[in-house]
Write an enzyme that holds these catalytic residues in place. Sequence first.
Site, mmCIF file in Angstrom:
data_model
loop_
_atom_site.group_PDB
_atom_site.id
_atom_site.type_symbol
_atom_site.label_atom_id
_atom_site.label_comp_id
_atom_site.label_asym_id
_atom_site.label_seq_id
_atom_site.Cartn_x
_atom_site.Cartn_y
_atom_site.Cartn_z
ATOM 1 C CE1 TYR A 235 -3.296 2.933 1.120
ATOM 2 C CE2 TYR A 235 -1.564 3.414 2.736
ATOM 3 C CZ TYR A 235 -2.714 3.778 2.050
ATOM 4 O OH TYR A 235 -3.273 5.009 2.292
ATOM 5 C CD GLU A 244 8.065 6.102 -5.771
ATOM 6 O OE1 GLU A 244 7.913 6.164 -4.552
ATOM 7 O OE2 GLU A 244 8.013 5.030 -6.407
#
Length: 380
Positions: A235, A244
Amino acid sequence: MYINRTVFSEEHEAYRDTVARFMDEELVPSHAQWEKEGIVPREAWKKAGDVGILLPAIPDKYGAPGGDRLFSSIVIEEQAKRGLSGPGFTLHSDIVAPYILAYGTEEQKQAFLPKMAAGEMIGAIAMTEPGTGSDLQSVKTTAIREGDEYVINGQKTFITNGINSDLVILVTKTAPDLGAKGISLILVEATREGFTKGRNLDKIGMKAQDTAELFFDNVRVPVTNLLGKEGTGFYMLMQELAWERMQIAIGGIASAESIIEETATYTKERKVFGQPIAGFQNTRFKLAELKTQVQIGRVFVDKCLELIMKKELDASTAAMAKMWCSDLNCKVIDECLQLHGGYGYMWEYRVARAYADARVSRIYGGSNEIMKELVARTFD
Ligand SMILES: Cc1cc2nc3c(=O)[nH]c(=O)nc-3n(C[C@H](O)[C@H](O)[C@H](O)COP(=O)(O)OP(=O)(O)OC[C@H]3O[C@@H](n4cnc5c(N)ncnc54)[C@H](O)[C@@H]3O)c2cc1C
Protein backbone atom coordinates in the site's frame (compact mmCIF):
# COMPACT_ATOMS: atom_id res chain seq x y z
CA MET A 1 12.38 29.19 -28.33
CA TYR A 2 9.89 27.10 -26.41
CA ILE A 3 6.65 28.45 -24.91
CA ASN A 4 7.38 30.24 -21.61
CA ARG A 5 6.97 28.03 -18.60
CA THR A 6 4.71 29.30 -15.83
CA VAL A 7 5.01 26.67 -13.10
CA PHE A 8 8.07 28.06 -11.33
CA SER A 9 8.24 31.16 -9.12
CA GLU A 10 11.18 33.58 -8.81
CA GLU A 11 12.27 31.69 -5.72
CA HIS A 12 12.38 28.49 -7.73
CA GLU A 13 14.41 30.13 -10.48
CA ALA A 14 16.91 31.47 -7.93
CA TYR A 15 17.27 27.92 -6.62
CA ARG A 16 17.79 26.76 -10.21
CA ASP A 17 20.73 29.16 -10.53
CA THR A 18 22.32 27.69 -7.39
CA VAL A 19 21.77 24.13 -8.58
CA ALA A 20 23.11 24.91 -12.07
CA ARG A 21 26.23 26.61 -10.70
CA PHE A 22 26.93 23.74 -8.32
CA MET A 23 26.54 21.15 -11.08
CA ASP A 24 28.75 23.07 -13.52
CA GLU A 25 31.48 23.57 -10.93
CA GLU A 26 31.40 20.36 -8.94
CA LEU A 27 29.81 17.60 -11.00
CA VAL A 28 30.37 18.25 -14.71
CA PRO A 29 34.19 18.40 -14.56
CA SER A 30 34.48 15.00 -12.79
CA HIS A 31 31.64 13.08 -14.39
CA ALA A 32 33.70 11.40 -17.14
CA GLN A 33 36.15 10.14 -14.51
CA TRP A 34 33.28 8.82 -12.37
CA GLU A 35 31.99 6.96 -15.42
CA LYS A 36 35.32 5.16 -15.58
CA GLU A 37 35.21 4.41 -11.85
CA GLY A 38 31.56 3.30 -11.92
CA ILE A 39 30.64 5.38 -8.90
CA VAL A 40 30.16 8.93 -7.64
CA PRO A 41 32.41 9.53 -4.61
CA ARG A 42 30.84 10.31 -1.27
CA GLU A 43 32.53 13.73 -1.17
CA ALA A 44 30.35 14.83 -4.08
CA TRP A 45 27.28 13.82 -2.08
CA LYS A 46 28.48 15.84 0.90
CA LYS A 47 29.10 18.88 -1.28
CA ALA A 48 25.60 18.51 -2.72
CA GLY A 49 24.25 18.37 0.82
CA ASP A 50 26.17 21.51 1.77
CA VAL A 51 24.56 23.56 -1.00
CA GLY A 52 21.04 22.25 -0.37
CA ILE A 53 20.60 19.98 -3.36
CA LEU A 54 19.67 16.87 -1.42
CA LEU A 55 16.15 16.27 -0.08
CA PRO A 56 14.87 19.54 -1.62
CA ALA A 57 11.25 18.86 -0.68
CA ILE A 58 11.78 17.63 2.89
CA PRO A 59 10.98 20.09 5.73
CA ASP A 60 13.79 22.22 7.12
CA LYS A 61 13.25 20.93 10.65
CA TYR A 62 15.10 17.83 9.41
CA GLY A 63 18.02 19.89 8.14
CA ALA A 64 16.73 19.80 4.56
CA PRO A 65 16.00 22.76 2.23
CA GLY A 66 12.27 22.72 3.05
CA GLY A 67 11.12 23.39 -0.50
CA ASP A 68 8.37 21.77 -2.53
CA ARG A 69 8.36 19.25 -5.36
CA LEU A 70 9.11 21.96 -7.89
CA PHE A 71 12.49 22.38 -6.17
CA SER A 72 13.04 18.66 -6.66
CA SER A 73 11.99 18.99 -10.30
CA ILE A 74 14.64 21.65 -10.79
CA VAL A 75 17.39 19.34 -9.54
CA ILE A 76 16.11 16.59 -11.87
CA GLU A 77 15.97 18.96 -14.86
CA GLU A 78 19.38 20.50 -14.33
CA GLN A 79 20.97 17.09 -13.89
CA ALA A 80 19.26 15.72 -17.02
CA LYS A 81 20.21 18.78 -19.10
CA ARG A 82 23.87 18.15 -18.34
CA GLY A 83 23.73 14.40 -18.84
CA LEU A 84 24.76 13.88 -15.21
CA SER A 85 23.42 10.36 -14.99
CA GLY A 86 25.82 9.32 -12.22
CA PRO A 87 24.62 10.93 -8.99
CA GLY A 88 21.62 8.99 -7.67
CA PHE A 89 20.36 12.12 -5.92
CA THR A 90 16.78 11.84 -7.08
CA LEU A 91 16.23 8.32 -5.84
CA HIS A 92 17.78 9.30 -2.49
CA SER A 93 15.91 12.61 -2.16
CA ASP A 94 12.60 12.01 -3.86
CA ILE A 95 11.92 8.31 -3.45
CA VAL A 96 13.69 7.10 -0.29
CA ALA A 97 13.34 10.20 1.93
CA PRO A 98 9.60 10.73 1.24
CA TYR A 99 8.80 7.22 2.56
CA ILE A 100 10.61 8.03 5.80
CA LEU A 101 8.86 11.40 6.03
CA ALA A 102 5.42 9.95 5.32
CA TYR A 103 5.56 6.72 7.32
CA GLY A 104 8.53 6.97 9.70
CA THR A 105 8.27 7.50 13.44
CA GLU A 106 9.69 10.80 14.71
CA GLU A 107 12.67 8.84 15.97
CA GLN A 108 13.31 7.35 12.52
CA LYS A 109 12.96 10.76 10.87
CA GLN A 110 15.43 12.33 13.29
CA ALA A 111 17.86 9.45 12.90
CA PHE A 112 17.98 9.42 9.12
CA LEU A 113 16.67 12.55 7.39
CA PRO A 114 19.23 15.12 8.65
CA LYS A 115 22.12 12.85 7.70
CA MET A 116 20.56 12.18 4.30
CA ALA A 117 20.09 15.92 3.72
CA ALA A 118 23.76 16.47 4.55
CA GLY A 119 24.89 13.73 2.15
CA GLU A 120 26.43 11.85 5.06
CA MET A 121 24.02 8.96 4.67
CA ILE A 122 23.08 7.64 1.23
CA GLY A 123 19.70 5.99 0.71
CA ALA A 124 18.52 3.18 -1.56
CA ILE A 125 15.29 1.24 -2.04
CA ALA A 126 15.44 -2.48 -2.69
CA MET A 127 12.39 -3.96 -4.36
CA THR A 128 13.69 -5.95 -7.31
CA GLU A 129 15.01 -9.50 -6.90
CA PRO A 130 16.63 -11.79 -9.43
CA GLY A 131 13.27 -13.55 -9.93
CA THR A 132 10.91 -10.63 -9.36
CA GLY A 133 10.79 -7.22 -11.05
CA SER A 134 7.48 -6.08 -12.48
CA ASP A 135 5.52 -8.50 -10.30
CA LEU A 136 6.41 -6.96 -6.96
CA GLN A 137 3.90 -9.00 -4.97
CA SER A 138 6.03 -12.09 -5.53
CA VAL A 139 9.13 -10.89 -3.65
CA LYS A 140 10.84 -13.75 -1.81
CA THR A 141 12.98 -11.86 0.73
CA THR A 142 11.60 -12.56 4.18
CA ALA A 143 11.70 -10.78 7.54
CA ILE A 144 10.56 -13.14 10.26
CA ARG A 145 9.87 -11.74 13.68
CA GLU A 146 11.80 -13.24 16.61
CA GLY A 147 11.07 -11.37 19.84
CA ASP A 148 11.99 -7.74 19.35
CA GLU A 149 13.86 -8.36 16.11
CA TYR A 150 13.26 -9.25 12.49
CA VAL A 151 15.54 -11.83 10.91
CA ILE A 152 15.98 -11.02 7.24
CA ASN A 153 16.99 -13.41 4.47
CA GLY A 154 17.03 -12.86 0.73
CA GLN A 155 18.66 -11.19 -2.23
CA LYS A 156 18.00 -8.01 -4.21
CA THR A 157 19.38 -6.85 -7.52
CA PHE A 158 19.65 -3.74 -9.76
CA ILE A 159 19.69 -1.49 -6.68
CA THR A 160 20.55 2.14 -7.48
CA ASN A 161 23.07 3.63 -5.00
CA GLY A 162 23.57 0.03 -3.85
CA ILE A 163 27.34 0.22 -3.35
CA ASN A 164 27.26 3.66 -1.72
CA SER A 165 24.16 2.94 0.35
CA ASP A 166 24.17 3.41 4.11
CA LEU A 167 20.44 2.90 4.51
CA VAL A 168 18.16 0.65 2.48
CA ILE A 169 14.39 0.57 2.47
CA LEU A 170 13.91 -3.13 2.02
CA VAL A 171 10.76 -4.53 0.45
CA THR A 172 10.25 -7.81 2.25
CA LYS A 173 7.63 -10.35 3.26
CA THR A 174 6.79 -10.46 6.95
CA ALA A 175 4.04 -12.94 6.08
CA PRO A 176 5.58 -15.08 3.32
CA ASP A 177 2.35 -16.99 2.60
CA LEU A 178 0.45 -13.84 1.68
CA GLY A 179 0.79 -11.83 -1.52
CA ALA A 180 0.61 -8.04 -1.39
CA LYS A 181 -0.74 -8.12 2.17
CA GLY A 182 2.38 -9.91 3.39
CA ILE A 183 4.71 -7.12 2.27
CA SER A 184 6.41 -4.77 4.75
CA LEU A 185 9.05 -2.08 4.41
CA ILE A 186 12.02 -2.36 6.76
CA LEU A 187 14.87 0.10 7.19
CA VAL A 188 18.19 -1.73 7.08
CA GLU A 189 21.45 0.05 7.85
CA ALA A 190 24.44 -1.14 5.82
CA THR A 191 26.35 -1.78 9.04
CA ARG A 192 24.08 -4.67 10.07
CA GLU A 193 25.82 -8.01 10.32
CA GLY A 194 24.92 -10.36 7.48
CA PHE A 195 24.14 -7.54 5.03
CA THR A 196 26.61 -7.63 2.14
CA LYS A 197 26.88 -5.74 -1.11
CA GLY A 198 27.63 -7.69 -4.24
CA ARG A 199 28.96 -6.58 -7.60
CA ASN A 200 28.72 -3.06 -8.92
CA LEU A 201 26.79 -4.12 -12.01
CA ASP A 202 28.23 -3.38 -15.44
CA LYS A 203 25.54 -1.44 -17.32
CA ILE A 204 25.35 -0.22 -20.92
CA GLY A 205 24.76 3.33 -19.69
CA MET A 206 24.52 5.44 -16.54
CA LYS A 207 28.10 4.34 -16.07
CA ALA A 208 28.87 6.59 -13.12
CA GLN A 209 25.88 5.37 -11.13
CA ASP A 210 26.45 2.42 -8.83
CA THR A 211 23.86 -0.32 -9.28
CA ALA A 212 24.33 -3.35 -7.08
CA GLU A 213 23.20 -6.70 -5.85
CA LEU A 214 22.45 -6.83 -2.12
CA PHE A 215 22.47 -9.96 0.05
CA PHE A 216 20.76 -10.53 3.40
CA ASP A 217 21.91 -13.53 5.40
CA ASN A 218 20.19 -13.77 8.79
CA VAL A 219 20.36 -9.99 9.18
CA ARG A 220 18.86 -8.94 12.50
CA VAL A 221 17.23 -5.55 12.91
CA PRO A 222 15.12 -4.30 15.83
CA VAL A 223 11.37 -4.18 15.21
CA THR A 224 11.67 -0.40 15.57
CA ASN A 225 13.22 -0.46 12.06
CA LEU A 226 9.83 -1.32 10.58
CA LEU A 227 8.53 1.53 8.42
CA GLY A 228 4.81 2.07 8.92
CA LYS A 229 2.76 -0.97 9.86
CA GLU A 230 3.41 -4.64 9.15
CA GLY A 231 1.68 -5.83 5.99
CA THR A 232 1.11 -2.34 4.58
CA GLY A 233 4.30 -2.18 2.47
CA PHE A 234 2.55 -2.67 -0.83
CA TYR A 235 0.00 0.00 0.00
CA MET A 236 2.79 2.45 0.93
CA LEU A 237 4.64 1.71 -2.30
CA MET A 238 1.51 2.52 -4.30
CA GLN A 239 0.92 5.91 -2.68
CA GLU A 240 3.81 7.84 -4.21
CA LEU A 241 3.96 6.13 -7.58
CA ALA A 242 2.60 9.14 -9.47
CA TRP A 243 5.39 11.38 -8.18
CA GLU A 244 8.05 8.70 -8.68
CA ARG A 245 7.00 8.18 -12.28
CA MET A 246 6.85 11.91 -12.93
CA GLN A 247 10.52 12.14 -11.96
CA ILE A 248 11.38 10.03 -15.02
CA ALA A 249 9.09 12.11 -17.24
CA ILE A 250 10.62 15.39 -16.00
CA GLY A 251 14.16 14.15 -16.64
CA GLY A 252 13.19 12.78 -20.04
CA ILE A 253 11.82 16.06 -21.38
CA ALA A 254 14.73 18.10 -19.99
CA SER A 255 17.19 15.67 -21.57
CA ALA A 256 15.40 15.76 -24.96
CA GLU A 257 15.32 19.57 -25.00
CA SER A 258 19.02 19.83 -24.29
CA ILE A 259 19.99 17.20 -26.86
CA ILE A 260 18.00 19.02 -29.56
CA GLU A 261 19.77 22.30 -28.71
CA GLU A 262 23.18 20.64 -28.81
CA THR A 263 22.35 18.94 -32.10
CA ALA A 264 21.15 22.19 -33.66
CA THR A 265 24.51 23.75 -32.76
CA TYR A 266 26.47 20.75 -34.03
CA THR A 267 24.67 20.72 -37.38
CA LYS A 268 25.54 24.38 -37.93
CA GLU A 269 29.24 23.66 -37.36
CA ARG A 270 29.63 20.40 -39.28
CA LYS A 271 30.12 20.88 -43.00
CA VAL A 272 29.45 18.19 -45.60
CA PHE A 273 29.47 18.70 -49.39
CA GLY A 274 30.67 22.23 -48.71
CA GLN A 275 27.73 23.27 -46.55
CA PRO A 276 26.63 22.93 -42.92
CA ILE A 277 24.39 19.89 -42.44
CA ALA A 278 21.93 22.30 -40.81
CA GLY A 279 21.23 23.50 -44.37
CA PHE A 280 19.82 20.17 -45.58
CA GLN A 281 16.06 20.01 -45.57
CA ASN A 282 16.22 16.62 -43.85
CA THR A 283 18.11 18.13 -40.91
CA ARG A 284 15.81 21.13 -40.65
CA PHE A 285 12.63 19.05 -40.84
CA LYS A 286 13.93 16.43 -38.43
CA LEU A 287 14.84 19.04 -35.80
CA ALA A 288 11.52 20.81 -36.37
CA GLU A 289 9.57 17.58 -35.85
CA LEU A 290 11.51 16.69 -32.70
CA LYS A 291 11.18 20.16 -31.24
CA THR A 292 7.43 20.11 -31.85
CA GLN A 293 7.04 16.76 -30.11
CA VAL A 294 9.18 17.85 -27.17
CA GLN A 295 7.18 21.07 -26.84
CA ILE A 296 3.99 19.01 -26.61
CA GLY A 297 5.62 16.78 -24.00
CA ARG A 298 6.83 19.82 -22.06
CA VAL A 299 3.31 21.28 -21.86
CA PHE A 300 1.97 17.95 -20.61
CA VAL A 301 4.74 17.58 -18.01
CA ASP A 302 4.21 21.13 -16.73
CA LYS A 303 0.48 20.48 -16.44
CA CYS A 304 1.29 17.33 -14.44
CA LEU A 305 3.62 19.39 -12.23
CA GLU A 306 0.75 21.78 -11.51
CA LEU A 307 -1.40 18.78 -10.57
CA ILE A 308 1.40 17.41 -8.35
CA MET A 309 1.48 20.70 -6.48
CA LYS A 310 -2.28 20.47 -5.95
CA LYS A 311 -1.93 16.78 -4.98
CA GLU A 312 -4.30 15.94 -7.83
CA LEU A 313 -2.12 13.91 -10.18
CA ASP A 314 -3.58 10.43 -10.59
CA ALA A 315 -1.57 7.27 -11.23
CA SER A 316 -2.72 6.68 -14.81
CA THR A 317 -1.90 10.23 -15.96
CA ALA A 318 1.55 9.89 -14.38
CA ALA A 319 1.92 6.54 -16.16
CA MET A 320 1.13 8.28 -19.47
CA ALA A 321 3.75 10.93 -18.75
CA LYS A 322 6.42 8.36 -17.79
CA MET A 323 5.74 6.27 -20.87
CA TRP A 324 5.45 9.13 -23.35
CA CYS A 325 8.43 11.14 -22.15
CA SER A 326 10.82 8.20 -21.82
CA ASP A 327 9.86 6.92 -25.29
CA LEU A 328 10.16 10.42 -26.73
CA ASN A 329 13.55 11.06 -25.13
CA CYS A 330 14.92 7.80 -26.57
CA LYS A 331 13.51 8.68 -30.00
CA VAL A 332 14.90 12.24 -29.91
CA ILE A 333 18.35 11.02 -28.88
CA ASP A 334 18.37 8.36 -31.59
CA GLU A 335 17.45 10.88 -34.32
CA CYS A 336 19.96 13.42 -32.99
CA LEU A 337 22.68 10.79 -32.87
CA GLN A 338 21.97 10.09 -36.55
CA LEU A 339 22.46 13.79 -37.33
CA HIS A 340 25.88 13.61 -35.66
CA GLY A 341 27.01 10.87 -38.06
CA GLY A 342 29.92 8.76 -36.76
CA TYR A 343 30.76 11.30 -34.08
CA GLY A 344 27.41 10.52 -32.51
CA TYR A 345 28.63 7.00 -31.86
CA MET A 346 31.71 8.21 -29.96
CA TRP A 347 31.49 8.14 -26.16
CA GLU A 348 33.12 11.58 -25.88
CA TYR A 349 30.03 13.10 -27.51
CA ARG A 350 27.19 13.93 -25.19
CA VAL A 351 24.63 12.42 -27.58
CA ALA A 352 26.35 9.01 -27.47
CA ARG A 353 26.29 8.90 -23.67
CA ALA A 354 22.70 10.14 -23.63
CA TYR A 355 21.76 7.31 -26.00
CA ALA A 356 23.13 4.72 -23.58
CA ASP A 357 21.84 6.49 -20.47
CA ALA A 358 18.27 6.98 -21.66
CA ARG A 359 17.45 3.41 -22.63
CA VAL A 360 16.76 2.25 -19.09
CA SER A 361 14.07 4.91 -18.60
CA ARG A 362 11.71 2.73 -20.63
CA ILE A 363 12.39 -0.19 -18.26
CA TYR A 364 12.73 1.03 -14.68
CA GLY A 365 10.22 2.89 -12.54
CA GLY A 366 7.72 0.36 -13.88
CA SER A 367 8.34 -0.72 -17.48
CA ASN A 368 6.49 1.10 -20.23
CA GLU A 369 4.46 -2.04 -20.86
CA ILE A 370 3.26 -1.90 -17.25
CA MET A 371 2.45 1.81 -17.82
CA LYS A 372 0.26 0.83 -20.77
CA GLU A 373 -1.51 -1.71 -18.56
CA LEU A 374 -2.24 1.03 -16.02
CA VAL A 375 -3.60 3.37 -18.67
CA ALA A 376 -5.61 0.56 -20.29
CA ARG A 377 -7.26 -0.20 -16.94
CA THR A 378 -8.98 3.19 -17.06
CA PHE A 379 -11.27 1.65 -19.71
CA ASP A 380 -12.25 -1.32 -17.50
C1 LIG B 1 19.78 0.77 -14.01
C2 LIG B 1 18.67 0.19 -13.19
C3 LIG B 1 18.40 0.73 -11.94
C4 LIG B 1 17.40 0.16 -11.15
N1 LIG B 1 17.19 0.64 -9.88
C5 LIG B 1 16.37 -0.05 -9.05
C6 LIG B 1 16.29 0.30 -7.66
O1 LIG B 1 16.93 1.25 -7.19
N2 LIG B 1 15.50 -0.46 -6.86
C7 LIG B 1 14.78 -1.52 -7.34
O2 LIG B 1 14.11 -2.16 -6.56
N3 LIG B 1 14.82 -1.86 -8.65
C8 LIG B 1 15.60 -1.16 -9.51
N4 LIG B 1 15.68 -1.52 -10.83
C9 LIG B 1 14.88 -2.63 -11.31
C10 LIG B 1 13.76 -2.22 -12.24
O3 LIG B 1 12.75 -1.56 -11.52
C11 LIG B 1 13.25 -3.51 -12.95
O4 LIG B 1 14.27 -3.89 -13.85
C12 LIG B 1 11.94 -3.30 -13.65
O5 LIG B 1 10.90 -3.15 -12.72
C13 LIG B 1 11.59 -4.48 -14.56
O6 LIG B 1 11.68 -5.68 -13.86
P1 LIG B 1 12.55 -6.89 -14.47
O7 LIG B 1 13.87 -6.36 -14.84
O8 LIG B 1 12.48 -8.03 -13.54
O9 LIG B 1 11.79 -7.25 -15.82
P2 LIG B 1 10.57 -8.27 -15.95
O10 LIG B 1 9.55 -7.98 -14.92
O11 LIG B 1 11.12 -9.65 -16.04
O12 LIG B 1 9.99 -7.84 -17.38
C14 LIG B 1 10.54 -8.33 -18.62
C15 LIG B 1 9.67 -7.81 -19.76
O13 LIG B 1 8.34 -8.30 -19.59
C16 LIG B 1 7.45 -7.20 -19.64
N5 LIG B 1 6.29 -7.43 -18.77
C17 LIG B 1 6.31 -7.76 -17.45
N6 LIG B 1 5.05 -7.84 -16.99
C18 LIG B 1 4.23 -7.56 -18.03
C19 LIG B 1 2.82 -7.47 -18.19
N7 LIG B 1 1.99 -7.69 -17.16
N8 LIG B 1 2.33 -7.17 -19.41
C20 LIG B 1 3.15 -6.93 -20.44
N9 LIG B 1 4.49 -7.00 -20.36
C21 LIG B 1 5.02 -7.30 -19.17
C22 LIG B 1 8.24 -6.00 -19.17
O14 LIG B 1 7.66 -4.80 -19.60
C23 LIG B 1 9.58 -6.27 -19.80
O15 LIG B 1 9.56 -5.81 -21.13
C24 LIG B 1 16.64 -0.93 -11.65
C25 LIG B 1 16.89 -1.44 -12.93
C26 LIG B 1 17.91 -0.90 -13.69
C27 LIG B 1 18.17 -1.52 -15.03
